[in-house]
Motif scaffolding. Structure first.
Motif, PDB file in Angstrom:
ATOM      1  N   ARG A  36      11.577  14.561  -4.280  1.00 40.00           N
ATOM      2  CA  ARG A  36      11.858  13.512  -5.279  1.00 40.00           C
ATOM      3  C   ARG A  36      10.551  12.940  -5.771  1.00 40.00           C
ATOM      4  O   ARG A  36       9.531  13.089  -5.166  1.00 40.00           O
ATOM      5  N   GLY A  37      10.642  12.260  -6.884  1.00 36.59           N
ATOM      6  CA  GLY A  37       9.474  11.586  -7.423  1.00 36.59           C
ATOM      7  C   GLY A  37       8.949  12.223  -8.685  1.00 36.59           C
ATOM      8  O   GLY A  37       8.547  13.375  -8.683  1.00 36.59           O
ATOM      9  N   SER A  38       8.979  11.493  -9.764  1.00 33.79           N
ATOM     10  CA  SER A  38       8.495  12.025 -11.030  1.00 33.79           C
ATOM     11  C   SER A  38       6.974  12.115 -11.060  1.00 33.79           C
ATOM     12  O   SER A  38       6.418  12.811 -11.898  1.00 33.79           O
ATOM     13  N   GLU A  39       6.282  11.431 -10.155  1.00 35.38           N
ATOM     14  CA  GLU A  39       4.831  11.487 -10.111  1.00 35.38           C
ATOM     15  C   GLU A  39       4.342  12.880  -9.741  1.00 35.38           C
ATOM     16  O   GLU A  39       3.254  13.278 -10.091  1.00 35.38           O
ATOM     17  N   TYR A  40       5.160  13.611  -9.016  1.00 37.44           N
ATOM     18  CA  TYR A  40       4.766  14.931  -8.576  1.00 37.44           C
ATOM     19  C   TYR A  40       4.986  15.938  -9.677  1.00 37.44           C
ATOM     20  O   TYR A  40       4.585  16.995  -9.682  1.00 37.44           O
ATOM     21  N   ALA A  88       0.690   8.877 -10.616  1.00 36.05           N
ATOM     22  CA  ALA A  88       0.269  10.276 -10.562  1.00 36.05           C
ATOM     23  C   ALA A  88      -1.139  10.435  -9.996  1.00 36.05           C
ATOM     24  O   ALA A  88      -1.439  11.449  -9.359  1.00 36.05           O
ATOM     25  N   ALA A  89      -2.005   9.452 -10.181  1.00 39.83           N
ATOM     26  CA  ALA A  89      -3.366   9.533  -9.640  1.00 39.83           C
ATOM     27  C   ALA A  89      -3.342   9.571  -8.107  1.00 39.83           C
ATOM     28  O   ALA A  89      -4.143  10.281  -7.484  1.00 39.83           O
ATOM     29  N   ILE A 144       0.875  -1.166   0.000  1.00 45.71           N
ATOM     30  CA  ILE A 144       0.000   0.000   0.000  1.00 45.71           C
ATOM     31  C   ILE A 144       0.916   1.220   0.000  1.00 45.71           C
ATOM     32  O   ILE A 144       1.803   1.340   0.846  1.00 45.71           O
ATOM     33  N   TYR A 145       0.705   2.122  -0.932  1.00 49.14           N
ATOM     34  CA  TYR A 145       1.515   3.328  -1.037  1.00 49.14           C
ATOM     35  C   TYR A 145       0.774   4.498  -0.396  1.00 49.14           C
ATOM     36  O   TYR A 145      -0.455   4.567  -0.432  1.00 49.14           O
ATOM     37  N   LEU A 146       1.533   5.416   0.170  1.00 46.35           N
ATOM     38  CA  LEU A 146       0.980   6.596   0.828  1.00 46.35           C
ATOM     39  C   LEU A 146       1.631   7.835   0.241  1.00 46.35           C
ATOM     40  O   LEU A 146       2.856   7.934   0.183  1.00 46.35           O
ATOM     41  N   ALA A 147       0.801   8.779  -0.191  1.00 47.72           N
ATOM     42  CA  ALA A 147       1.288  10.078  -0.660  1.00 47.72           C
ATOM     43  C   ALA A 147       0.761  11.132   0.304  1.00 47.72           C
ATOM     44  O   ALA A 147      -0.416  11.113   0.662  1.00 47.72           O
ATOM     45  N   VAL A 199      -0.930  10.796  -6.236  1.00 51.03           N
ATOM     46  CA  VAL A 199      -0.454  12.127  -5.873  1.00 51.03           C
ATOM     47  C   VAL A 199      -1.556  13.166  -6.090  1.00 51.03           C
ATOM     48  O   VAL A 199      -1.767  14.047  -5.256  1.00 51.03           O
ATOM     49  N   GLY A 200      -2.271  13.043  -7.194  1.00 51.71           N
ATOM     50  CA  GLY A 200      -3.370  13.974  -7.473  1.00 51.71           C
ATOM     51  C   GLY A 200      -4.432  13.952  -6.394  1.00 51.71           C
ATOM     52  O   GLY A 200      -4.966  14.986  -5.999  1.00 51.71           O
ATOM     53  N   ALA A 201      -4.732  12.761  -5.887  1.00 53.41           N
ATOM     54  CA  ALA A 201      -5.733  12.635  -4.823  1.00 53.41           C
ATOM     55  C   ALA A 201      -5.264  13.323  -3.541  1.00 53.41           C
ATOM     56  O   ALA A 201      -6.055  13.979  -2.852  1.00 53.41           O
ATOM     57  N   SER A 202      -3.979  13.196  -3.213  1.00 52.72           N
ATOM     58  CA  SER A 202      -3.475  13.856  -2.001  1.00 52.72           C
ATOM     59  C   SER A 202      -3.458  15.375  -2.172  1.00 52.72           C
ATOM     60  O   SER A 202      -3.761  16.110  -1.231  1.00 52.72           O
ATOM     61  N   LEU A 203      -3.146  15.854  -3.373  1.00 55.30           N
ATOM     62  CA  LEU A 203      -3.185  17.298  -3.634  1.00 55.30           C
ATOM     63  C   LEU A 203      -4.612  17.833  -3.582  1.00 55.30           C
ATOM     64  O   LEU A 203      -4.857  18.945  -3.093  1.00 55.30           O
TER      65      LEU A 203
END
Length: 76
Positions: free
Chosen positions: A72-76, A45-46, A21-24, A48-52
């Protein structure tokens, strides 16, 4: 030979039949307050988008002059 448990020795992660399970998270850099978070089965990216989206709602909508910085992180 078994290794003895020593203080300050890293503990390796164990994944035994358990999905990852990943956490952003989005933190306010000044107050260190948690503004938003999201959990998911994929590191993308989805997530990260949800956390934003949650962070934006926590602050009462879009604010002019807000800067989002990722270490770091290209998803951001």
């Amino acid at each position: 030979m078994r290794h003895r448990a020593l203080p300050h020795r890293p503990w390796p992660p164990k994944y035994i039949g358990t999905p990852k399970i990943y956490l952003a998270t989005v933190l306010d850099a000044f107050s260190r307050r948690l503004l938003g978070y999201a959990m998911g089965e994929h590191h993308d990216a989805a997530l990260v988008g949800a956390s934003l989206k949650m962070a934006t709602a926590t602050r009462g909508g879009r604010k002019d002059g807000t800067i989002f910085h990722s270490v770091r992180g290209s998803e951001y």
